[in-house]
Design a protein around this motif. Structure first.
Motif, PDB file in Angstrom:
ATOM      1  N   MET A  11       0.656  -1.260   0.130  1.00  0.00           N
ATOM      2  CA  MET A  11      -0.108  -0.066  -0.236  1.00  0.00           C
ATOM      3  C   MET A  11       0.891   1.288   0.049  1.00  0.00           C
ATOM      4  O   MET A  11       0.532   2.147  -0.715  1.00  0.00           O
ATOM      5  N   ILE A  12       1.917   1.333   0.953  1.00  0.00           N
ATOM      6  CA  ILE A  12       2.895   2.440   0.941  1.00  0.00           C
ATOM      7  C   ILE A  12       3.493   2.556  -0.667  1.00  0.00           C
ATOM      8  O   ILE A  12       3.556   3.818  -0.914  1.00  0.00           O
ATOM      9  N   ILE A  42       3.046   6.074  -3.151  1.00  0.00           N
ATOM     10  CA  ILE A  42       4.213   6.538  -3.433  1.00  0.00           C
ATOM     11  C   ILE A  42       4.344   6.701  -4.883  1.00  0.00           C
ATOM     12  O   ILE A  42       4.467   7.632  -5.618  1.00  0.00           O
ATOM     13  N   MET A  43       4.114   5.658  -5.484  1.00  0.00           N
ATOM     14  CA  MET A  43       4.134   5.232  -7.254  1.00  0.00           C
ATOM     15  C   MET A  43       2.977   6.228  -7.826  1.00  0.00           C
ATOM     16  O   MET A  43       3.247   6.936  -8.587  1.00  0.00           O
ATOM     17  N   ALA A  44       1.947   5.930  -7.092  1.00  0.00           N
ATOM     18  CA  ALA A  44       0.702   6.815  -7.838  1.00  0.00           C
ATOM     19  C   ALA A  44       0.726   8.408  -7.790  1.00  0.00           C
ATOM     20  O   ALA A  44       0.398   9.172  -8.694  1.00  0.00           O
ATOM     21  N   ASN A  45       1.147   8.934  -6.623  1.00  0.00           N
ATOM     22  CA  ASN A  45       1.099  10.253  -6.023  1.00  0.00           C
ATOM     23  C   ASN A  45       2.666  10.721  -6.460  1.00  0.00           C
ATOM     24  O   ASN A  45       2.543  12.108  -6.745  1.00  0.00           O
ATOM     25  N   ILE A  99       6.004   9.094  -8.335  1.00  0.00           N
ATOM     26  CA  ILE A  99       6.943   8.836  -9.281  1.00  0.00           C
ATOM     27  C   ILE A  99       5.813   8.769 -10.478  1.00  0.00           C
ATOM     28  O   ILE A  99       6.770   9.075 -11.651  1.00  0.00           O
ATOM     29  N   LEU A 100       4.814   8.194 -10.602  1.00  0.00           N
ATOM     30  CA  LEU A 100       3.937   8.244 -11.782  1.00  0.00           C
ATOM     31  C   LEU A 100       4.040   9.354 -12.497  1.00  0.00           C
ATOM     32  O   LEU A 100       4.063   9.465 -13.816  1.00  0.00           O
ATOM     33  N   PRO A 101       3.746  10.630 -11.888  1.00  0.00           N
ATOM     34  CA  PRO A 101       3.416  11.918 -12.603  1.00  0.00           C
ATOM     35  C   PRO A 101       4.769  12.172 -13.318  1.00  0.00           C
ATOM     36  O   PRO A 101       4.638  12.777 -14.310  1.00  0.00           O
ATOM     37  N   ILE A 102       6.024  12.041 -12.566  1.00  0.00           N
ATOM     38  CA  ILE A 102       6.982  12.232 -13.227  1.00  0.00           C
ATOM     39  C   ILE A 102       7.324  11.411 -14.638  1.00  0.00           C
ATOM     40  O   ILE A 102       7.749  11.833 -15.571  1.00  0.00           O
ATOM     41  N   ILE A 103       7.170  10.208 -14.340  1.00  0.00           N
ATOM     42  CA  ILE A 103       7.290   9.438 -15.631  1.00  0.00           C
ATOM     43  C   ILE A 103       6.217   9.655 -16.641  1.00  0.00           C
ATOM     44  O   ILE A 103       6.859   9.471 -17.974  1.00  0.00           O
TER      45      ILE A 103
END
Length: 187
Positions: free
Chosen positions: A170-171, A175-178, A180-184
């Motif tokens: 979940m953590i 972190i990924m959704a909020n 890292i993903l926007p950066i990618i």
């Protein structure tokens, strides 16, 4: 009845149905629910090499291969006979945010704007599909199971490692959704 099956099921129907697989598997044959172990069983059955990890009696776990095949077959039936031809409904605020990343096609469950063969050969596509796939596989092996095995089966059996793994999933997802993903997606 077919119209009921075609509609998205609310959490209070789908959740208990998924949850009931745990006692059903335990009652039927003292089996654990999980998907990631099936890859090991497939490799052990198809590649009889001298690799110690694959030297075990995979035949006693053949039920798991039928279970995974049933999931595949159910998905194939659902997409071919029960799929909704309308575009996926996306919240207008989310659609506006995704349009900023170039994602505007909501005709499928997975946005074709980023998950397609042409995107695979871009940095964004490589990070999402190849690196992301590797990290999912690595994390599954490192955690000793997948989200279904830990979050559904392990938590229902009150296993502390499954609680730790589920909290970590979940953590990592947040972190990924909020972060890292926007950066990618901006690449």
């Amino acid at each position: 009845m077919i119209e009921f099956i075609k509609q998205p099921w609310p959490w209070y129907i789908a959740g208990p149905l998924i949850g009931l697989t745990v006692p059903a598997l335990l009652i039927i044959g003292n089996k654990s629910f999980g998907i990631s172990s099936s890859l090991r069983h497939i490799c052990a059955s198809c590649m009889p090499a001298n690799i110690p990890f694959f030297k075990y009696n995979w035949k006693k776990e053949v039920w798991n291969l039928f279970f995974v095949f049933g999931i595949f077959l159910g998905g194939a039936i659902a997409i071919n006979l029960l799929s909704n031809p309308n575009p996926v409904e996306v919240n207008p605020k989310l659609a506006q945010e995704l349009a900023g990343y170039g994602i505007t096609n909501f005709n499928n469950l997975v946005p074709e704007d980023i998950i397609n063969w042409q995107s695979l050969f871009t940095l964004k596509g490589f990070l999402l599909m190849v690196v992301g796939g590797f990290l999912v596989g690595f994390g599954t092996r490192y955690a000793g199971g997948c989200t279904s095995g830990h979050a559904i089966m392990g938590l229902s059996n009150l296993q502390l490692p499954s609680l730790i793994a589920t909290i970590s999933f979940m953590i990592g997802g947040f972190i990924m959704a909020n972060l890292i993903l926007p950066i990618i997606l901006s690449l």
